[in-house]
Design a protein around this motif. Structure first.
Motif, mmCIF file in Angstrom:
data_model
loop_
_atom_site.group_PDB
_atom_site.id
_atom_site.type_symbol
_atom_site.label_atom_id
_atom_site.label_comp_id
_atom_site.label_asym_id
_atom_site.label_seq_id
_atom_site.Cartn_x
_atom_site.Cartn_y
_atom_site.Cartn_z
ATOM 1 N N TYR A 110 62.910 11.880 -77.157
ATOM 2 C CA TYR A 110 61.690 11.094 -77.160
ATOM 3 C C TYR A 110 60.717 11.697 -76.148
ATOM 4 O O TYR A 110 61.125 12.296 -75.156
ATOM 5 C CB TYR A 110 61.971 9.647 -76.743
ATOM 6 N N CYS A 147 58.895 12.101 -69.883
ATOM 7 C CA CYS A 147 57.646 11.444 -69.519
ATOM 8 C C CYS A 147 57.107 12.083 -68.243
ATOM 9 O O CYS A 147 57.768 12.932 -67.640
ATOM 10 C CB CYS A 147 57.853 9.943 -69.330
ATOM 11 N N ILE A 165 66.245 9.869 -68.690
ATOM 12 C CA ILE A 165 64.795 9.890 -68.531
ATOM 13 C C ILE A 165 64.428 11.056 -67.620
ATOM 14 O O ILE A 165 64.875 11.122 -66.474
ATOM 15 C CB ILE A 165 64.295 8.557 -67.955
ATOM 16 N N TYR A 204 64.531 11.142 -72.870
ATOM 17 C CA TYR A 204 63.154 10.653 -72.924
ATOM 18 C C TYR A 204 62.364 11.430 -71.880
ATOM 19 O O TYR A 204 62.681 11.374 -70.691
ATOM 20 C CB TYR A 204 63.121 9.151 -72.639
ATOM 21 N N ASP A 217 56.898 10.646 -74.103
ATOM 22 C CA ASP A 217 55.862 9.662 -73.837
ATOM 23 C C ASP A 217 54.522 10.217 -74.313
ATOM 24 O O ASP A 217 54.055 11.242 -73.814
ATOM 25 C CB ASP A 217 55.826 9.354 -72.346
#
Length: 118
Positions: free
Chosen positions: A80, A43, A10, A41, A82
């Motif tokens: 990925y 974000c 993340i 990910y 967000d």
């Protein structure tokens, strides 16, 4: 089959001003080079690591986009982002990533055995 657990990295920080993004990418590359299932990910300010218009940071860091584009060579093809973080910053999704809404995040986290936050 790898004995390494699947790993979701993340990325919450911008690529300039700190080494967080560079370290996250190093961990991703290392895990993948040993055959670990690895995904990232992006974000919060981490979504800016995906921008084409990166410049050198205050610590004279290079942009991270070239490393992100090279992830596929290490079989890291799951990125990925967000959707809310993109929207808050007025950014468009990149072609490399799958958008995730906050409601889908718990399911995403369950998909991976381990997660690390940078």
């Amino acid at each position: 089959m790898s004995s390494l657990p699947s790993l979701l990295i993340i990325v919450r920080h911008a690529p300039q001003g700190t080494h967080w993004v560079a370290e996250a990418l190093d961990v991703a590359l290392l895990n993948a080079s040993f055959g670990g299932d690895t995904a990232l990910y992006f974000c919060d300010d981490g979504v800016t690591a995906l921008l084409d218009s990166q410049t050198r940071g205050a610590l004279d860091q290079k942009g991270t986009l070239n490393t992100i584009k090279a992830l596929e060579m290490y079989d890291i093809d799951t990125l990925y982002v967000d959707a809310a973080s993109l929207s808050e910053r007025g950014l468009e999704p990149q072609h490399l990533v799958q958008q995730v809404t906050p409601a889908l995040l718990p399911a995403l986290l369950k998909r991976y055995q381990r997660s690390l936050v940078f």
